[in-house]
Scaffold this motif. Structure first.
Motif, PDB file in Angstrom:
ATOM      1  N   MET A 140       0.855  -1.190   0.000  1.00 16.14           N
ATOM      2  CA  MET A 140       0.000   0.000   0.000  1.00 16.14           C
ATOM      3  C   MET A 140       0.890   1.238   0.000  1.00 16.14           C
ATOM      4  SD  MET A 140      -3.176  -0.954   2.453  1.00 16.14           S
ATOM      5  CE  MET A 140      -4.353   0.151   1.726  1.00 16.14           C
ATOM      6  N   ARG A 141       0.482   2.216  -0.768  1.00  4.48           N
ATOM      7  CA  ARG A 141       1.277   3.434  -0.924  1.00  4.48           C
ATOM      8  C   ARG A 141       0.722   4.552  -0.061  1.00  4.48           C
ATOM      9  NH1 ARG A 141       1.106   1.302  -6.199  1.00  4.48           N
ATOM     10  NH2 ARG A 141       3.182   0.895  -6.999  1.00  4.48           N
ATOM     11  N   PRO A 142       1.580   5.503   0.286  1.00  3.67           N
ATOM     12  CA  PRO A 142       1.083   6.683   1.004  1.00  3.67           C
ATOM     13  C   PRO A 142       0.002   7.393   0.202  1.00  3.67           C
ATOM     14  CG  PRO A 142       3.465   6.605   1.082  1.00  3.67           C
ATOM     15  CD  PRO A 142       3.028   5.518   0.132  1.00  3.67           C
ATOM     16  N   GLY A 143      -1.037   7.809   0.886  1.00  3.47           N
ATOM     17  CA  GLY A 143      -2.144   8.506   0.230  1.00  3.47           C
ATOM     18  C   GLY A 143      -3.321   7.598  -0.086  1.00  3.47           C
ATOM     19  N   GLU A 144      -3.147   6.272  -0.029  1.00  2.00           N
ATOM     20  CA  GLU A 144      -4.269   5.362  -0.274  1.00  2.00           C
ATOM     21  C   GLU A 144      -5.249   5.439   0.889  1.00  2.00           C
ATOM     22  OE1 GLU A 144      -3.823   1.412  -1.906  1.00  2.00           O
ATOM     23  OE2 GLU A 144      -1.730   1.859  -2.357  1.00  2.00           O
ATOM     24  N   ARG A 145      -6.523   5.222   0.592  1.00  4.52           N
ATOM     25  CA  ARG A 145      -7.577   5.319   1.607  1.00  4.52           C
ATOM     26  C   ARG A 145      -8.162   3.957   1.948  1.00  4.52           C
ATOM     27  NH1 ARG A 145     -11.522  10.358   1.151  1.00  4.52           N
ATOM     28  NH2 ARG A 145      -9.931  11.954   1.000  1.00  4.52           N
ATOM     29  N   ILE A 146      -8.494   3.821   3.209  1.00  2.00           N
ATOM     30  CA  ILE A 146      -9.279   2.675   3.680  1.00  2.00           C
ATOM     31  C   ILE A 146     -10.562   3.284   4.225  1.00  2.00           C
ATOM     32  CG2 ILE A 146      -9.407   0.782   5.322  1.00  2.00           C
ATOM     33  CD1 ILE A 146      -6.312   0.736   5.209  1.00  2.00           C
ATOM     34  N   THR A 147     -11.716   2.851   3.711  1.00  2.66           N
ATOM     35  CA  THR A 147     -12.989   3.472   4.049  1.00  2.66           C
ATOM     36  C   THR A 147     -13.915   2.473   4.737  1.00  2.66           C
ATOM     37  OG1 THR A 147     -12.792   4.925   2.130  1.00  2.66           O
ATOM     38  CG2 THR A 147     -14.979   4.704   3.095  1.00  2.66           C
ATOM     39  N   PHE A 148     -14.508   2.929   5.831  1.00  2.00           N
ATOM     40  CA  PHE A 148     -15.577   2.191   6.490  1.00  2.00           C
ATOM     41  C   PHE A 148     -16.851   2.988   6.245  1.00  2.00           C
ATOM     42  CE2 PHE A 148     -11.815   0.913   8.838  1.00  2.00           C
ATOM     43  CZ  PHE A 148     -11.989  -0.455   8.932  1.00  2.00           C
ATOM     44  N   GLU A 149     -17.787   2.384   5.532  1.00  2.00           N
ATOM     45  CA  GLU A 149     -18.993   3.099   5.141  1.00  2.00           C
ATOM     46  C   GLU A 149     -20.026   3.106   6.262  1.00  2.00           C
ATOM     47  OE1 GLU A 149     -20.312   1.342   1.510  1.00  2.00           O
ATOM     48  OE2 GLU A 149     -18.611   2.114   0.370  1.00  2.00           O
ATOM     49  N   GLU A 150     -20.644   4.253   6.438  1.00  3.12           N
ATOM     50  CA  GLU A 150     -21.748   4.476   7.366  1.00  3.12           C
ATOM     51  C   GLU A 150     -21.434   4.091   8.811  1.00  3.12           C
ATOM     52  OE1 GLU A 150     -25.420   2.888   5.889  1.00  3.12           O
ATOM     53  OE2 GLU A 150     -25.073   3.663   3.884  1.00  3.12           O
ATOM     54  N   VAL A 151     -20.253   4.462   9.293  1.00  2.00           N
ATOM     55  CA  VAL A 151     -19.917   4.205  10.701  1.00  2.00           C
ATOM     56  C   VAL A 151     -19.646   5.499  11.471  1.00  2.00           C
ATOM     57  CG1 VAL A 151     -19.000   1.900  10.308  1.00  2.00           C
ATOM     58  CG2 VAL A 151     -17.463   3.853  10.211  1.00  2.00           C
ATOM     59  N   ALA A 152     -19.644   6.639  10.801  1.00  2.00           N
ATOM     60  CA  ALA A 152     -19.363   7.911  11.470  1.00  2.00           C
ATOM     61  C   ALA A 152     -20.648   8.458  12.088  1.00  2.00           C
ATOM     62  CB  ALA A 152     -18.763   8.892  10.476  1.00  2.00           C
ATOM     63  N   ASP A 153     -20.581   9.671  12.617  1.00  2.00           N
ATOM     64  CA  ASP A 153     -21.723  10.283  13.293  1.00  2.00           C
ATOM     65  C   ASP A 153     -22.958  10.308  12.404  1.00  2.00           C
ATOM     66  OD1 ASP A 153     -20.190  10.716  15.482  1.00  2.00           O
ATOM     67  OD2 ASP A 153     -19.787  12.818  15.041  1.00  2.00           O
ATOM     68  N   GLU A 154     -24.102  10.214  13.049  1.00  3.16           N
ATOM     69  CA  GLU A 154     -25.359  10.281  12.319  1.00  3.16           C
ATOM     70  C   GLU A 154     -26.341  11.138  13.106  1.00  3.16           C
ATOM     71  OE1 GLU A 154     -27.392   6.488  12.040  1.00  3.16           O
ATOM     72  OE2 GLU A 154     -26.338   5.802  13.806  1.00  3.16           O
ATOM     73  N   LYS A 155     -27.310  11.664  12.394  1.00  2.00           N
ATOM     74  CA  LYS A 155     -28.375  12.458  12.986  1.00  2.00           C
ATOM     75  C   LYS A 155     -29.691  11.951  12.438  1.00  2.00           C
ATOM     76  CE  LYS A 155     -25.739  16.721  13.409  1.00  2.00           C
ATOM     77  NZ  LYS A 155     -25.656  18.130  13.004  1.00  2.00           N
ATOM     78  N   PRO A 156     -30.775  12.125  13.182  1.00  2.00           N
ATOM     79  CA  PRO A 156     -32.074  11.701  12.649  1.00  2.00           C
ATOM     80  C   PRO A 156     -32.378  12.405  11.333  1.00  2.00           C
ATOM     81  CG  PRO A 156     -32.241  12.185  14.994  1.00  2.00           C
ATOM     82  CD  PRO A 156     -30.880  12.614  14.553  1.00  2.00           C
ATOM     83  N   GLY A 157     -32.797  11.626  10.359  1.00  2.78           N
ATOM     84  CA  GLY A 157     -33.128  12.171   9.051  1.00  2.78           C
ATOM     85  C   GLY A 157     -31.951  12.262   8.098  1.00  2.78           C
ATOM     86  N   PHE A 158     -30.746  11.907   8.568  1.00  5.22           N
ATOM     87  CA  PHE A 158     -29.558  11.957   7.730  1.00  5.22           C
ATOM     88  C   PHE A 158     -28.889  10.585   7.702  1.00  5.22           C
ATOM     89  CE2 PHE A 158     -30.114  16.290   9.164  1.00  5.22           C
ATOM     90  CZ  PHE A 158     -29.918  17.022   8.010  1.00  5.22           C
ATOM     91  N   LYS A 159     -28.190  10.321   6.624  1.00  4.21           N
ATOM     92  CA  LYS A 159     -27.436   9.077   6.484  1.00  4.21           C
ATOM     93  C   LYS A 159     -26.142   9.185   7.293  1.00  4.21           C
ATOM     94  CE  LYS A 159     -25.324   6.289   2.868  1.00  4.21           C
ATOM     95  NZ  LYS A 159     -25.010   6.197   1.456  1.00  4.21           N
ATOM     96  N   ALA A 160     -25.718   8.077   7.901  1.00  3.04           N
ATOM     97  CA  ALA A 160     -24.464   8.075   8.664  1.00  3.04           C
ATOM     98  C   ALA A 160     -23.292   8.325   7.730  1.00  3.04           C
ATOM     99  CB  ALA A 160     -24.290   6.746   9.382  1.00  3.04           C
ATOM    100  N   GLY A 161     -22.279   9.004   8.236  1.00  2.00           N
ATOM    101  CA  GLY A 161     -21.115   9.337   7.426  1.00  2.00           C
ATOM    102  C   GLY A 161     -20.135   8.187   7.297  1.00  2.00           C
TER     103      GLY A 161
END
Length: 106
Positions: A29-50
């Protein structure tokens, strides 16, 4: 729908939750590559989790330097070793790797 002063929601619209995530760093893996976890960040009612993003940062090394997929090392060897067949053992972590100055990769 959320109602103020609701008994089922004593902490407000959202509550804090702890989750454990494992970030797997694969070889190459090279510097700058991303590892993403979908929909695990903060959420609010009526909005999709980040999404939560981890970005690989390369740390410098005192022995090796990288150019693309290749790792290079600079070392001094006596002239007599340069003129005859010479192999040295290179320590990389817990492994020992034979190193020949005449090996080139194409």
């Amino acid at each position: 729908m959320w109602r103020p002063n609701c008994r089922a929601c004593p902490e407000g619209k959202t509550s804090t939750e702890k989750i454990e995530l494992t970030v797997e760093i694969t070889r190459g893996m090279r510097p700058g590559e991303r590892i993403t976890f979908e929909e695990v960040a903060d959420e609010k009612p009526g909005f999709k989790a980040g999404d939560l993003h981890f970005i690989i940062v390369g740390l410098g090394d005192t022995v090796f330097h990288r150019d693309g997929d290749q790792l290079y090392i600079t070392m001094e060897i006596p002239l007599v070793h340069a003129l005859v067949s010479y192999t040295s053992l290179l320590r990389c972590g817990a492994q020992r790797t034979p190193l020949s100055p005449f090996v080139t990769h194409q």
